[in-house]
Design a protein around this motif. Structure first.
Motif, PDB file in Angstrom:
ATOM      1  N   MET A   1       0.828  -1.211   0.000  1.00 13.00           N
ATOM      2  CA  MET A   1       0.000   0.000   0.000  1.00 13.00           C
ATOM      3  C   MET A   1       0.867   1.268   0.000  1.00 13.00           C
ATOM      4  SD  MET A   1      -2.981   1.302  -0.042  1.00 13.00           S
ATOM      5  CE  MET A   1      -3.854   2.810   0.381  1.00 13.00           C
ATOM      6  N   LEU A   2       1.884   1.286   0.885  1.00 12.54           N
ATOM      7  CA  LEU A   2       2.757   2.458   0.950  1.00 12.54           C
ATOM      8  C   LEU A   2       3.519   2.651  -0.361  1.00 12.54           C
ATOM      9  CD1 LEU A   2       4.226   2.166   4.562  1.00 12.54           C
ATOM     10  CD2 LEU A   2       2.539   3.797   3.735  1.00 12.54           C
ATOM     11  N   ASN A   3       3.950   1.524  -0.966  1.00 14.64           N
ATOM     12  CA  ASN A   3       4.665   1.628  -2.239  1.00 14.64           C
ATOM     13  C   ASN A   3       3.775   2.194  -3.325  1.00 14.64           C
ATOM     14  OD1 ASN A   3       7.126   0.569  -1.322  1.00 14.64           O
ATOM     15  ND2 ASN A   3       6.402  -1.527  -1.555  1.00 14.64           N
ATOM     16  N   THR A   4       2.503   1.779  -3.326  1.00 10.13           N
ATOM     17  CA  THR A   4       1.565   2.291  -4.330  1.00 10.13           C
ATOM     18  C   THR A   4       1.367   3.791  -4.179  1.00 10.13           C
ATOM     19  OG1 THR A   4       0.396   0.161  -4.347  1.00 10.13           O
ATOM     20  CG2 THR A   4      -0.758   2.065  -5.271  1.00 10.13           C
ATOM     21  N   ILE A   5       1.246   4.253  -2.917  1.00 14.79           N
ATOM     22  CA  ILE A   5       1.097   5.697  -2.665  1.00 14.79           C
ATOM     23  C   ILE A   5       2.332   6.454  -3.137  1.00 14.79           C
ATOM     24  CG2 ILE A   5       0.882   7.456  -0.866  1.00 14.79           C
ATOM     25  CD1 ILE A   5      -0.743   5.416   0.756  1.00 14.79           C
ATOM     26  N   GLU A   6       3.516   5.893  -2.822  1.00 15.42           N
ATOM     27  CA  GLU A   6       4.762   6.542  -3.246  1.00 15.42           C
ATOM     28  C   GLU A   6       4.830   6.648  -4.760  1.00 15.42           C
ATOM     29  OE1 GLU A   6       9.587   5.708  -3.332  1.00 15.42           O
ATOM     30  OE2 GLU A   6       8.280   4.476  -2.041  1.00 15.42           O
ATOM     31  N   TYR A   7       4.519   5.548  -5.463  1.00 12.65           N
ATOM     32  CA  TYR A   7       4.581   5.560  -6.930  1.00 12.65           C
ATOM     33  C   TYR A   7       3.580   6.548  -7.513  1.00 12.65           C
ATOM     34  CZ  TYR A   7       7.087   1.125  -6.248  1.00 12.65           C
ATOM     35  OH  TYR A   7       7.970   0.159  -5.859  1.00 12.65           O
ATOM     36  N   THR A   8       2.373   6.573  -6.937  1.00  9.68           N
ATOM     37  CA  THR A   8       1.329   7.445  -7.485  1.00  9.68           C
ATOM     38  C   THR A   8       1.684   8.915  -7.318  1.00  9.68           C
ATOM     39  OG1 THR A   8      -0.344   5.776  -6.928  1.00  9.68           O
ATOM     40  CG2 THR A   8      -1.129   8.007  -7.378  1.00  9.68           C
ATOM     41  N   VAL A   9       2.056   9.295  -6.099  1.00  7.75           N
ATOM     42  CA  VAL A   9       2.382  10.704  -5.825  1.00  7.75           C
ATOM     43  C   VAL A   9       3.604  11.142  -6.640  1.00  7.75           C
ATOM     44  CG1 VAL A   9       3.118  12.342  -4.059  1.00  7.75           C
ATOM     45  CG2 VAL A   9       1.371  10.628  -3.526  1.00  7.75           C
ATOM     46  N   THR A  10       4.625  10.284  -6.652  1.00  5.14           N
ATOM     47  CA  THR A  10       5.846  10.635  -7.391  1.00  5.14           C
ATOM     48  C   THR A  10       5.569  10.782  -8.884  1.00  5.14           C
ATOM     49  OG1 THR A  10       7.189   9.435  -5.770  1.00  5.14           O
ATOM     50  CG2 THR A  10       8.209   9.921  -7.904  1.00  5.14           C
ATOM     51  N   ALA A  11       4.795   9.847  -9.449  1.00  7.99           N
ATOM     52  CA  ALA A  11       4.505   9.889 -10.881  1.00  7.99           C
ATOM     53  C   ALA A  11       3.730  11.151 -11.242  1.00  7.99           C
ATOM     54  CB  ALA A  11       3.718   8.643 -11.298  1.00  7.99           C
ATOM     55  N   ILE A  12       2.705  11.479 -10.475  1.00  5.70           N
ATOM     56  CA  ILE A  12       1.871  12.649 -10.786  1.00  5.70           C
ATOM     57  C   ILE A  12       2.686  13.936 -10.689  1.00  5.70           C
ATOM     58  CG2 ILE A  12      -0.102  14.032 -10.031  1.00  5.70           C
ATOM     59  CD1 ILE A  12      -1.452  11.412  -9.176  1.00  5.70           C
ATOM     60  N   VAL A  13       3.341  14.131  -9.549  1.00  3.86           N
ATOM     61  CA  VAL A  13       4.066  15.378  -9.315  1.00  3.86           C
ATOM     62  C   VAL A  13       5.239  15.535 -10.295  1.00  3.86           C
ATOM     63  CG1 VAL A  13       5.450  16.676  -7.660  1.00  3.86           C
ATOM     64  CG2 VAL A  13       3.382  15.493  -6.908  1.00  3.86           C
ATOM     65  N   CYS A  14       6.027  14.468 -10.440  1.00  6.54           N
ATOM     66  CA  CYS A  14       7.232  14.578 -11.272  1.00  6.54           C
ATOM     67  C   CYS A  14       6.903  14.730 -12.750  1.00  6.54           C
ATOM     68  CB  CYS A  14       8.125  13.354 -11.055  1.00  6.54           C
ATOM     69  SG  CYS A  14       8.894  13.299  -9.421  1.00  6.54           S
ATOM     70  N   LEU A  15       5.909  14.005 -13.240  1.00  3.75           N
ATOM     71  CA  LEU A  15       5.570  14.117 -14.661  1.00  3.75           C
ATOM     72  C   LEU A  15       4.985  15.494 -14.982  1.00  3.75           C
ATOM     73  CD1 LEU A  15       4.101  10.570 -15.454  1.00  3.75           C
ATOM     74  CD2 LEU A  15       6.318  11.520 -16.139  1.00  3.75           C
ATOM     75  N   ILE A  16       4.137  16.015 -14.096  1.00  5.56           N
ATOM     76  CA  ILE A  16       3.592  17.364 -14.316  1.00  5.56           C
ATOM     77  C   ILE A  16       4.711  18.397 -14.264  1.00  5.56           C
ATOM     78  CG2 ILE A  16       2.103  19.162 -13.352  1.00  5.56           C
ATOM     79  CD1 ILE A  16       0.196  16.961 -12.464  1.00  5.56           C
ATOM     80  N   THR A  17       5.588  18.270 -13.273  1.00 11.02           N
ATOM     81  CA  THR A  17       6.708  19.212 -13.156  1.00 11.02           C
ATOM     82  C   THR A  17       7.625  19.133 -14.371  1.00 11.02           C
ATOM     83  OG1 THR A  17       6.658  18.950 -10.744  1.00 11.02           O
ATOM     84  CG2 THR A  17       8.643  19.925 -11.715  1.00 11.02           C
ATOM     85  N   ALA A  18       7.916  17.896 -14.827  1.00 10.76           N
ATOM     86  CA  ALA A  18       8.773  17.729 -16.002  1.00 10.76           C
ATOM     87  C   ALA A  18       8.140  18.366 -17.230  1.00 10.76           C
ATOM     88  CB  ALA A  18       9.032  16.246 -16.254  1.00 10.76           C
ATOM     89  N   PHE A  19       6.809  18.227 -17.366  1.00 11.73           N
ATOM     90  CA  PHE A  19       6.111  18.840 -18.507  1.00 11.73           C
ATOM     91  C   PHE A  19       6.238  20.365 -18.457  1.00 11.73           C
ATOM     92  CE2 PHE A  19       2.220  20.814 -20.170  1.00 11.73           C
ATOM     93  CZ  PHE A  19       2.304  20.404 -21.496  1.00 11.73           C
ATOM     94  N   VAL A  20       6.047  20.945 -17.285  1.00 10.32           N
ATOM     95  CA  VAL A  20       6.150  22.402 -17.132  1.00 10.32           C
ATOM     96  C   VAL A  20       7.577  22.873 -17.434  1.00 10.32           C
ATOM     97  CG1 VAL A  20       6.005  24.312 -15.488  1.00 10.32           C
ATOM     98  CG2 VAL A  20       4.259  22.519 -15.473  1.00 10.32           C
TER      99      VAL A  20
END
Length: 380
Positions: A1-20
């Motif tokens: 569960m914790l790993n899923t949360i880490e992957y989800t938050v990291t993917a959303i934040v980092c991909l949006i930031t990388a796009f910007v």
């Protein structure tokens, strides 16, 4: 569960930031910014993107396909993403502007081109990674800590170099208050790395495994967020200072040009004044020449009497051989009468002073008055 949360938050934040960040990169390129000035933005964006892409793929494998989070292939992929991220961060660090001496690692990287860094870095790590992966894959007893030994030394070196360069940059921008967040980033990276290499069975006797895993997730997500924050601050402060320095440089350039123009104008003024003096001198000479010409013209217009022409002709013919007395005798006039004529002629020709006789002789010869001579000269 914790790993899923880490992957989800990291993917959303980092991909949006990388796009910007990539949008900023392309926007700066369209503004005709130099490749060197936007290179750091590109590598910074790729570093963030590697985190986001790795987290997204882990989310797909673990949350959607049921692959165990500690599966070796997941760890292999995580190590690969971490190595790529370290490489991108190393390539982005030289763009952090400051006036102090660079860290030795950055000085070494700056000696090579980007392509050479990829080849050297990639070749060395591929050889090391092959050995670690081969051993861990064949040896079923090899744990995840062993596999992470490929990346951990590099991550720690990159984290330390990043800390040094960030502090130099913030100091150069008079933002020393950012030292604490920079050190916090370094500390979070160290904790995240330590969490990877310490086996869970070693922690069970000291700390609850759930809390240990929670610490790992929090530090892994936190240092990425703090990394993004610090680089964003640097990016905008660099842009602001760069524009300010450009304006200051433009102001200094204009000031220098004004000084050069003023000096050039002063030199031109001196040149003009010198030319004016030359022109005045030439005008004066021209005026004097015109006066002389005018005098000559006036002289050429003088009308002499026949007797005066005769006197001038006799002087021009025999004046150098005979005296006034001799000339007067041959002309059958008195010496006083001859001198009276000579006096009148000198007055008409504006001749005065010594050498009057020579001037009259020259005048007679130059104006074809010898033909009026009435006497004969033996040396003719």
């Amino acid at each position: 569960m914790l790993n899923t949360i880490e992957y989800t938050v990291t993917a959303i934040v980092c991909l949006i930031t990388a796009f910007v960040i990539q949008r900023i990169y392309f926007k700066e390129k369209k503004r005709n910014a130099t490749a060197e000035s936007v290179k750091g933005i590109k590598w910074f964006g790729l570093a963030i993107f590697s985190w986001g892409a790795g987290a997204l793929l882990n989310f797909i494998l673990v949350a959607l396909n049921g692959v165990a989070a500690d599966h070796k292939f997941i760890i292999y992929f995580g190590v690969l993403i971490s190595l790529l991220n370290s490489l991108f961060i190393l390539l982005s660090i030289p763009s952090i502007e400051h006036s102090r001496k660079r860290h030795i690692v950055i000085r070494i990287i700056e000696r090579f081109s980007e392509r050479e860094v990829f080849l050297i870095f990639g070749s060395i790590l591929m050889m090391i990674a092959f050995v670690f992966v081969a051993v861990s894959y064949v040896n079923e007893t090899a744990n995840n800590s062993y596999i992470w030994l490929i990346d951990i030394p590099i991550s720690l070196v990159v984290a330390y170099v990043l800390l040094q360069e960030l502090n130099k940059a913030f100091s150069n921008r008079k933002m020393r208050f950012m030292y604490l967040p920079s050190f916090g980033l370094f500390l979070l990276i160290v904790i995240a790395v330590t969490h990877r290499i310490v086996p869970q069975e070693e922690i069970e006797g000291f700390l609850d495994v759930g809390i240990w895993n929670l610490i790992g997730v929090i530090t892994a997500v936190s240092f990425k967020f703090l990394f993004i924050l610090l680089f964003s601050i640097l990016l905008y402060s660099w842009k602001f200072l760069s524009e300010k320095e450009q304006q200051q440089g433009e102001l200094e350039r204009l000031g220098k040009e004004n000084l050069e123009l003023a000096a050039s104008r002063e030199n031109n003024q001196l040149t003009i004044e010198s030319h004016l003096d030359t022109i005045k001198s030439l005008k004066k000479k021209l005026s004097d020449s015109e006066k002389e010409v005018e005098n000559l013209r006036e002289s050429s217009k003088i009308e002499f009497s026949d007797r005066q022409k005769e006197v001038l002709g006799n002087l021009g013919l025999c004046g150098m051989q005979k005296s006034y007395t001799e000339i007067a005798e041959e002309m059958h006039i008195s010496v006083d009468g001859l001198q009276a004529h000579i006096h009148q002629i000198k007055k008409l020709l504006s001749i005065s002073g010594a050498g009057g006789k020579e001037q009259l002789i020259a005048y007679a010869k130059n104006n074809d008055l010898l033909r009026f001579a009435s006497i004969h000269c033996e040396d003719k």
